[in-house]
Design an enzyme around this catalytic site. Sequence first.
Site, mmCIF file in Angstrom:
data_model
loop_
_atom_site.group_PDB
_atom_site.id
_atom_site.type_symbol
_atom_site.label_atom_id
_atom_site.label_comp_id
_atom_site.label_asym_id
_atom_site.label_seq_id
_atom_site.Cartn_x
_atom_site.Cartn_y
_atom_site.Cartn_z
ATOM 1 C CD GLU A 183 3.444 37.579 -7.133
ATOM 2 O OE1 GLU A 183 3.942 36.536 -6.665
ATOM 3 O OE2 GLU A 183 2.430 38.117 -6.660
ATOM 4 N NE ARG A 233 -3.002 1.658 -0.857
ATOM 5 C CZ ARG A 233 -3.391 1.274 -2.069
ATOM 6 N NH1 ARG A 233 -3.934 0.082 -2.266
ATOM 7 N NH2 ARG A 233 -3.225 2.060 -3.100
ATOM 8 C CE LYS A 286 4.478 34.836 -4.459
ATOM 9 N NZ LYS A 286 3.889 33.477 -4.417
ATOM 10 C CE LYS A 310 0.242 28.681 -5.846
ATOM 11 N NZ LYS A 310 -0.580 29.385 -6.846
ATOM 12 C CG ASP A 344 0.652 36.682 -10.014
ATOM 13 O OD1 ASP A 344 0.675 35.479 -10.368
ATOM 14 O OD2 ASP A 344 0.025 37.082 -9.017
#
Lengths: 274, 274, 274, 274, 274, 274
Positions: E192, E95, E162, E130, E213
């Site tokens: 960004e 598994r 960012k 992510k 972005d």
Amino acid sequence: MNPLLIRKQLEAFLNEDLCWGDLTTDALLKDETAEAVILAKEEGLMAGGPFVAELFNLLGPTEVKLLKKEGESFKSGDELVYLKGSAANLLKTERTALNLLQRLCGVATAARRLVKALEGTGVKLLDTRKTTPGLRLFEKYAARVGGALNHRFCLSDAVLIKDNHKKLVGGVRQAVKLVRERVSPVYKVEVEVESLDELVEALEAGADAVMLDNFSPEEVKEALKLVKGKVLVEVSGSVTPENARLYALKGVDFISSGYPTRRAQALDLSLEVL
Amino acid sequence: MNPLLIRKQLEAFLNEDLCWGDLTTDALLKDETAEAVILAKEEGLMAGGPFVAELFNLLGPTEVKLLKKEGESFKSGDELVYLKGSAANLLKTERTALNLLQRLCGVATAARRLVKALEGTGVKLLDTRKTTPGLRLFEKYAARVGGALNHRFCLSDAVLIKDNHKKLVGGVRQAVKLVRERVSPVYKVEVEVESLDELVEALEAGADAVMLDNFSPEEVKEALKLVKGKVLVEVSGSVTPENARLYALKGVDFISSGYPTRRAQALDLSLEVL
Amino acid sequence: MNPLLIRKQLEAFLNEDLCWGDLTTDALLKDETAEAVILAKEEGLMAGGPFVAELFNLLGPTEVKLLKKEGESFKSGDELVYLKGSAANLLKTERTALNLLQRLCGVATAARRLVKALEGTGVKLLDTRKTTPGLRLFEKYAARVGGALNHRFCLSDAVLIKDNHKKLVGGVRQAVKLVRERVSPVYKVEVEVESLDELVEALEAGADAVMLDNFSPEEVKEALKLVKGKVLVEVSGSVTPENARLYALKGVDFISSGYPTRRAQALDLSLEVL
Amino acid sequence: MNPLLIRKQLEAFLNEDLCWGDLTTDALLKDETAEAVILAKEEGLMAGGPFVAELFNLLGPTEVKLLKKEGESFKSGDELVYLKGSAANLLKTERTALNLLQRLCGVATAARRLVKALEGTGVKLLDTRKTTPGLRLFEKYAARVGGALNHRFCLSDAVLIKDNHKKLVGGVRQAVKLVRERVSPVYKVEVEVESLDELVEALEAGADAVMLDNFSPEEVKEALKLVKGKVLVEVSGSVTPENARLYALKGVDFISSGYPTRRAQALDLSLEVL
Amino acid sequence: MNPLLIRKQLEAFLNEDLCWGDLTTDALLKDETAEAVILAKEEGLMAGGPFVAELFNLLGPTEVKLLKKEGESFKSGDELVYLKGSAANLLKTERTALNLLQRLCGVATAARRLVKALEGTGVKLLDTRKTTPGLRLFEKYAARVGGALNHRFCLSDAVLIKDNHKKLVGGVRQAVKLVRERVSPVYKVEVEVESLDELVEALEAGADAVMLDNFSPEEVKEALKLVKGKVLVEVSGSVTPENARLYALKGVDFISSGYPTRRAQALDLSLEVL
Amino acid sequence: MNPLLIRKQLEAFLNEDLCWGDLTTDALLKDETAEAVILAKEEGLMAGGPFVAELFNLLGPTEVKLLKKEGESFKSGDELVYLKGSAANLLKTERTALNLLQRLCGVATAARRLVKALEGTGVKLLDTRKTTPGLRLFEKYAARVGGALNHRFCLSDAVLIKDNHKKLVGGVRQAVKLVRERVSPVYKVEVEVESLDELVEALEAGADAVMLDNFSPEEVKEALKLVKGKVLVEVSGSVTPENARLYALKGVDFISSGYPTRRAQALDLSLEVL
């Protein structure tokens, strides 16, 4: 810095010295409280105070006042840290805290010496990966306190094509080409070069930065003429406070040196119960 | 030494530098094999070869020949270690191995310097707990290689009543009494004394050993007259290769010094792919 | 004791029983608070209360009152600990806490039995390394609570030349000589002897302490005549509360016995929600 | 059993005793090889041989022959294990291996005593969670070797509604209802009952199994009349080899007892170098 | 990749499923050997074979043949891996191995879909951070297998200014300035940007790369006119296989997308004993 | 759930992304505080809020308000979590928290979809062990939030005789017999059957539950006639929200499906500093 990692390492440092307990202190002390100071017995630069504060709070709450700021100079006889808390905990943590602080102050002091030698030249000091095993985060921190910028922390966070890479791959050109294909453009490609020929090759191959390894000041001058400001220039190899200025030529962006970590000496500090 | 602990620390040292991979080497090399040597670029004493051998086998099997024995002297240009195996693994382990070896050779070299200064006096050198955090097992090993005996490894394995203990407990006599009651007779009781008066008190209280802390050679002579060979005598404090012989008087059993670990410098070594 | 190590072990103990959660309790309880007591169902000696207090605070804050002091006797029906906090947390921690407390009380109770048998003789009880794997720090603590002194904690903190060492090295004399050369004088050298001849050899070789292993009381008497108070004398081997007094002769410094840890039984305790 | 977990625990056990090294053995031995046997000094049941074999291979390869099979009886004087390998490694591992083996043989011996008492009755013995903290996997293994079946390993793998649950939730009925709603039907629901009334309630609430806690043999008989074979019946509470047969009535499925782990004594074993 | 880290994670994955043992398999199997294959039940891309091979060797030696190469396509019904070894170990590892392989094949399959959409445009695909917590190294590996390049692995190995940084610091210009002062020039500075104005600001401030972005394809075109090839251009935000080509304009260096890790589905695989 | 295990995993997740520090944020921010919200950019079900709250408190105290309850629906644009604290810590934790929350919301959303499809049928949804390696505790939690019951957590907590077991042991009957002998009656015995013949065999062998694997709805009907309510019936294999109702026949106790974990997609969430 990541406090979770720092904490884990500080605990490991304390466990290394405290092991399963302090035979002497556990026999002598119970709940006494005490005040103490950490004293400098030679001059240097303060670095590592926040780690010391955290160390003295691992076994129980302790009041810690940092009497010198990070990066502040001290001379022999100066008080660096004031402590108040369980007497037993102060004594159990003493050696670990001193061992860390004396090393970090030593590294910062050495770094500062190099930085001073470069003062006014516009050339920045970079540290290296020539650190004591297990202490990299701490020693790189101390180098920063001393005025250096940190070069890469490990093999994962920057591309540096070194001598051995070139030998194994068949030269600078081939090495740069392979890296460009396989590594994200997010990373700069720096090439260590050992001759003017290699420098030309690196420039033609499209390196973002070059490290002039073991060049004499005259060779650095020649190199700068070839580079013409098109890529970052790092000078490396046996740079010391004595000779640093010779390498800090206009056009050199930074000098990297293992001096702060390799030649640092643990400063003489002691903890005195008041 | 406990190989399970050593292994865990060596893995941590390698992880510190390799992190999640070697950006450069992974882009450049696949299954190439290579030969390499570790070269000395300054003179010193070999220490840490077996750890280097184990390090180079963490990522995969590597042939390692130690070309210098532990404790053997080398000079600049000497080959210390021969390596043969995966080129990628050699480069990934290079810096970690050099960082450990350069530090341990440095400690052994410093220890040997002190041991040489004591040669013929019959006085033995002891190391201290003034080690780099996280490296105690390794640095104490290197001190042994350099000719020192190891004083206690941590706070759990020997009784040493120090200055701060005496202050907090109210004197030598009271401290020795408490320790005798609460600690197994399996451990010797050593007392750090800072004056002849304290020495007398320690002798009367029944200490097994005394540490004369920061005594001048003359004071050591006075102390020896009081001790009359009844307890072990350790001289401590600022002993260096230059002044060690002054303290190595007949009747002194051992001299302890932080010099080997605090003043050691990481020797200059490099790894060259052949 | 080192609270960082204790904490890590207590967490491991709780994780062993709680695993990823308590199927029953998580289905039944939410935010209820409850009071509970730990009850003795047979008589014994209290040991381990502070660990129980720490265990019950691992999952969340719990009020813990230790109703018996460490080393205090209790009888069947006595309340040992009072608890108040999250009902779910009390039930999740119950078994782990009882398992630890019942074992430590058992060890302390057995140790006290031996200590009582020695009362008035001036001979001290030492524990041994015959502890349950993983519980040494705790069982040695419980032995102390019961009145014993702790012999060495592990192989690193004292020298004890045992039977198998002598066999392999070629006798007591050779063994003592080698140890004296290679081990710091900070450690006492104790020799286990199995006959009067070996005792003589150990005395001549300069042992600091001798362990008379499996001597009859009569043999101990003979041994003491040879020792004449010059070294510490430890009697060892199958000493129980029943026969301890026979060995506690004048001149014997301490008796060591595995009885407290090997023959201890986990006392019968229970936790009752009020 | 999961060998990854076992390995990690065996290493922790050895580290607990070996710490950073064996002062005595490291001073006395180098590369000598030796043969040795583990001898029984009292009778019992063999359990834990495979763990001993793994322990003696942690520091280096050792030849290990298990001279008794798991679950085989031995008497005083029997050889249990034959060992051949590095003399130093044998001595460094000796105490840890004996400490584990003596405990596991003790548990298996106690379990077997109860199993024998039940022989021919068709009633099976179950162990409990009353194990030594940190040793559950090992002690449950030893209980199996002695002939018991393992009841749940921890709080996560089975539902058992105990006295304190009932008190807090407001009775058996409510408790069973809540569990049925919130827990996967993959798990059986067992209820501990303390009276015939509670038993009736548990049966009506739809328990899969009942644990008759501290019932007298007569009360067990009454209970069995009510159960009529519809659910599994476990008898629990103060069952010993002496009284077990009284409880092993027809209709009882299993008897659970903390006796094997709580009343076990570490058997007397020793390691002799040949 | 660092095999020491990989190994530690694979062991944790297996421990998560095997816990203290396999109730069913341990009851049913002893020393049987078996052959088995891992079968695909839907089409996809192979990724993770070497991890599967290592997993099946954690409990004991198993012969593993990878029947598909990393990055090779398979269709439903294809055999991916052949296994031969202890039947019990195959079932205990099944598994965990399937769970890892199905996820990594899923990520590689999704990455490949995006890479195909970009084929011939010269624009490279970058992955993102992510990823599933705890699986970053593995998912980034799978993204590489699918044809992506890896953007930064964590917050430590690249500078990316960012949106939230800009808000807190007071704009692009100030942010770039601060980073340049405090971060080693070894790292590129990527910004960004969310509008053409911000882009201009970033270019003037001296960014090394810009991330456009959530720009529409038209906005990207405008942006490229401003950039004029002077810095690297990354397009980001909701790029899928369906719309990727619209963004892959000449002058765009790379497109980054969370699609491979966020939209991946675990492929349907099974292990069949032969 | 066990908070000690959860905490250790959350720390590992954060360390994976934060590594030794945040290059960008550490260069830009010092002691600024900030407010932020986590926003949904697509609809779904809230799951994992408490973990997010704990994550944001790992680096220092942060105020966290969960604006949606566990299991509550949200739509695109909704605010899920409000945060207030150190701006640097918010940014350093952002990605890890989003990665975990987006995955758990995805799993809960998928589970809820299946639960809805079963609404009113009385059939319960069970999850499976087809989870992402390292995330089992979290994904099973999310499945519960979505309305499923948890099937076994690992191989240690329930008996499930699967296809491969039957093949290796020689059929259902033999498998059930062996398990009954060797496993405590505290565990139910469930058998996966692949045909009506196997079902009959399982019933005769005395299984407590049967899993009908890959049966068509018609075959399930036939099976239920044979079972006659005597054992629990689980239907398994390729059940999706679309076809679930076809399997949810009267007499079926529960349906298990890997759909919630295997087909879940990480929802689109973002963190916006206010």
